[in-house]
Design a protein around this motif. Structure first.
Motif: not given
Length: 151
Positions: A39-44, A97-100, A103-107, A138-142
């Motif tokens: 996943q892409l991660l925030s600083a936190d 990116h395509v982001v689920c 769950c937040g997984v990224v392709e 892009l956003f969707g469901i993995c």
């Protein structure tokens, strides 16, 4: 970027050595967290994950993120929620990116026809002569999350 033949536990050292940065536990842990995250991660997020392995403070994490971004070791990504996230910079450069949303997984998408279509579209703009940068997320469901969601 990172040579394929390198040992897995040595991957996180390559960018540090390449840029002649001091190899600290915090820097190594931060790179390892980003290299292993789907996943892409925030600083936190990064702060929490790094602190599981190495005691570090938020200021150190933010300074390190800024340093790594300025050197091109990592990229900053902003999605539709306004939160800044980070990823290891890709050897192929600019990508999308395509982001689920489950769950937040990224392709990652590196696609020449998409870039060409965006470039052609920019030529047709009436009020702009130069496009200096762009993002396409892009956003969707993995596939793993599809059974949990009604699509």
């Amino acid at each position: 970027m990172i040579a394929v033949h390198m040992e897995t536990h040595q991957l996180h050292l390559h960018p540090l050595k390449k840029h002649k940065l001091k190899v600290t536990k915090s820097r190594k842990a931060l790179l390892q967290v980003l290299e292993t995250s789907p996943q892409l991660l925030s600083a936190d997020d990064i702060f929490e994950k790094v602190n599981k392995h190495v005691a570090s403070d938020r200021a150190t994490i933010y300074r390190t993120l800024h340093t790594f971004e300025s050197l091109g070791i990592i990229d900053q990504v902003q999605l539709n929620d306004g939160l800044l996230r980070y990823e290891i910079a890709h050897e192929h450069g600019h990508h999308h990116h395509v982001v689920c949303t489950g769950c937040g997984v990224v392709e990652h998408i590196s696609d020449a026809p998409t870039e060409k279509a965006l470039h052609n579209m920019s030529k047709k703009l009436k009020q702009f002569s130069v496009i200096t940068e762009h993002t396409l997320e892009l956003f969707g469901i993995c596939k793993k999350c599809v059974p949990k969601h009604k699509v």
